[in-house]
Enzyme design. Structure first.
Site, PDB file in Angstrom:
ATOM      1  N   GLU A  85       0.825  -1.152   0.002  1.00  0.00           N
ATOM      2  CA  GLU A  85       0.083  -0.074  -0.015  1.00  0.00           C
ATOM      3  C   GLU A  85       1.071   1.232  -0.176  1.00  0.00           C
ATOM      4  OE1 GLU A  85      -4.456   0.960   2.005  1.00  0.00           O
ATOM      5  OE2 GLU A  85      -2.777   0.102   3.317  1.00  0.00           O
ATOM      6  N   HIS A 132       9.124 -26.040   1.190  1.00  0.00           N
ATOM      7  CA  HIS A 132       8.854 -27.191   0.543  1.00  0.00           C
ATOM      8  C   HIS A 132       7.856 -26.963  -0.729  1.00  0.00           C
ATOM      9  CE1 HIS A 132      10.310 -30.230   3.494  1.00  0.00           C
ATOM     10  NE2 HIS A 132       9.818 -29.356   4.322  1.00  0.00           N
ATOM     11  N   LYS A 144     -13.371   2.077  -2.296  1.00  0.00           N
ATOM     12  CA  LYS A 144     -14.366   2.363  -1.184  1.00  0.00           C
ATOM     13  C   LYS A 144     -15.345   3.355  -1.638  1.00  0.00           C
ATOM     14  CE  LYS A 144     -10.873   2.406   2.492  1.00  0.00           C
ATOM     15  NZ  LYS A 144     -10.204   2.875   3.446  1.00  0.00           N
TER      16      LYS A 144
END
Length: 401
Positions: free
Chosen positions: A249, A275, A389
C-alpha cells in the site's frame, strides 16, 4: 516525435536522508517512540473484562495482531485478544461463539470513523449486547462520527492524529491501547522502536543497512521487482501480513513523472514454504530478492527425543526444535547464496519479547519511508484503495434508494 520523460534521477543518500529528516515535521509516526504512555496504562487498569475484542481492519488491526501473535506463544496473558476484521459472517460468528461477549471489552478502531467493515460490525454487536462506557473504547480521529458517538455516550476515546496513517499506526494508540489491555509491556515496545529511530537518525548502526537496502531495491527494481521475506517461525505469520500491507500500500504508486512503481511483497513461513515456494526461488526467474528472518531464542527448549524404534534420523535426536528450525533456515539460506545471483539478506531477531519485535517493525517502517523517497512517490496515501471504497459507497447508496 513527442518525447515523454519516464525516468528520474536517483538521488544521493545524503539527499534522501535529509528528506526523511524533513518528513518528521509532517509525518506523525516518526514521533511515536517518544510518547508518554501514562494515560494509556492508567486507563487499561480499569478494564476488567476477560476478552479484549478489536473491531478494525487493515492498519487498524494488523500491527497489534502481529505483535500479539509474536508474543503469545512465549507468554501467559491473563486476558485474550480477539480481532474482528472481516464482514464474512461465517468468520464473525465463529469468533463470537468462542467467547463470552458479556465478559468482553470492545475496542472500536477507525481512523476515519466511517470504515464500513468496522461500523457494520459495531452495529451488529450492539444488536447482541448493550455497549456502553463500561465495555467499550473508541479510537478515531477527532470530530469523526464515531468520536461524536463516543462523546454522546460517555465512552472513553483515544484520538489518533490525522498525520498518522493506518499502516504506520502500530506504535500509536491503535496498537498500544489493546495490547496494554492484555498485559503487553508497551513501554518496552517503544524502547525497541526508539532504539532503531535514534540509531537511524544519528546515522549509527541502523542507518547504513536501511539506506543501502533501500537504494539497492530501487536501483534494481527493473530486474528484481518481487521482494520476499522468509520468516522462520510461525510466530511471525502476523508480522508477514502486516509487512505485505505496509509494503504494497505504500510502494505501489505513480511517481512524480506518473510512472508506475511496484515492489511486490511476498511473505513466506519456513520451514513450511521451503517445501514449495523455495523451488521457484532457486530455479525460477531471477526477479526476486529474499530477506530471511530468524529468531535466535524462541524461549522454548523442547527437544526431539531419542527413540528405541527404528525411525531413522538418529542424528537429529536430542536437538531442540528451536535449533532444528534455525538449522533449516541456515540450510535454506546457504542454498540461496550458492546460486550467486539471488540477492538475499538475513535478519536475526534475538528473542521473543516486545523490544525485539518493535525493532523489527520500526526498521521496516523506516525502510519503506526511505524507499518511497528514492522512488519519489507519496508513501503515505492510498488512492487505489480509496477508489474501491468510493465505488462501494455509491453502489450501496443506489441500492438503499
Amino acid at each position: 516525435m513527442e518525447y515523454n520523460k519516464n525516468f528520474y534521477q536517483i538521488r544521493s543518500n545524503d539527499n534522501i536522508f535529509k528528506r526523511i529528516k524533513d518528513e518528521r515535521a509532517t509525518v506523525g509516526y516518526y514521533d511515536l517512540p517518544y510518547q508518554d504512555t501514562s494515560k494509556i496504562k492508567a486507563y487499561v487498569e480499569t478494564v476488567t473484562q476477560q476478552h479484549i475484542v478489536v473491531l478494525g481492519i487493515g492498519g487498524s488491526s494488523l500491527g497489534a495482531k502481529a505483535i500479539y501473535e509474536f508474543l503469545l506463544p512465549a507468554n501467559h496473558y491473563q486476558k485474550d485478544l480477539v480481532f474482528l476484521e472481516t464482514v464474512d459472517p461465517l468468520k464473525i460468528n465463529h469468533c463470537l461463539a468462542k467467547l463470552d461477549i458479556k465478559n468482553a471489552h470492545f475496542v472500536v478502531i477507525s481512523k476515519s470513523g466511517d470504515t464500513i467493515e468496522t461500523i457494520s460490525l459495531f452495529k451488529y454487536l450492539r444488536a447482541l449486547i448493550e455497549i456502553n462506557s463500561d465495555n467499550c473504547t473508541i479510537i478515531s480521529e477527532a470530530k469523526t462520527g464515531l468520536s461524536k458517538f463516543a462523546q454522546d455516550n460517555h465512552i472513553t476515546t483515544f484520538e489518533l492524529s490525522a498525520n498518522i496513517g493506518g499502516r504506520f499506526s502500530v506504535f500509536s494508540v491503535v496498537g498500544l491501547v489493546p495490547l496494554a489491555m492484555v498485559g503487553v509491556d508497551i513501554d518496552n515496545l517503544l524502547n525497541g522502536a526508539r532504539r532503531v529511530s535514534d540509531s537511524f537518525f544519528i546515522q549509527q548502526d541502523y542507518y547504513q543497512p536501511i539506506i543501502s537496502k533501500a537504494r539497492f531495491l530501487v536501483e534494481n527494481k527493473g530486474r528484481f521487482n518481487i521482494n520476499a521475506i522468509f520468516s522462520y517461525s510461525s510466530a511471525l505469520e502476523g508480522f508477514n501480513k502486516w509487512y505485505v500491507q505496509l509494503w504494497a500500500e505504500s510502494l505501489g504508486k505513480l511517481n512524480i513523472n506518473k510512472t508506475r512503481q511496484a515492489l511486490t511483497p511476498i511473505a513466506l513461513i519456513g520451514p513450511i514454504d521451503q517445501h514449495s515456494f523455495l523451488q521457484l526461488i532457486i530455479d525460477g526467474v531471477r526477479d526476486k530478492t529474499v530477506t530471511f528472518i530468524k529468531i535466535a531464542d524462541l524461549k522454548d527448549d523442547t527437544i526431539i527425543p531419542k527413540s528405541s524404534e527404528n525411525l531413522g534420523l538418529e542424528y537429529a535426536e536430542g536437538l531442540s526444535f528451536n535449533d532444528l528450525l534455525n538449522k533449516q533456515a541456515d540450510a535454506t539460506i546457504q542454498s540461496v547464496k550458492d546460486q550467486e545471483d539471488i540477492p538475499c539478506d538475513v535478519i536475526t531477531v534475538s528473542t521473543v519479547d516486545e523490544y525485539n519485535i518493535a525493532k523489527l517493525m520500526f526498521s521496516y517502517q523506516l525502510l519503506v519511508s526511505t524507499i518511497g523517497q528514492f522512488l519519489q512517490i507519496n508513501t503515505y496515501n492510498q488512492p487505489g484503495v480509496e477508489k474501491g471504497k468510493i465505488i462501494l459507497k455509491e453502489s450501496l447508496k443506489e441500492t438503499f434508494t
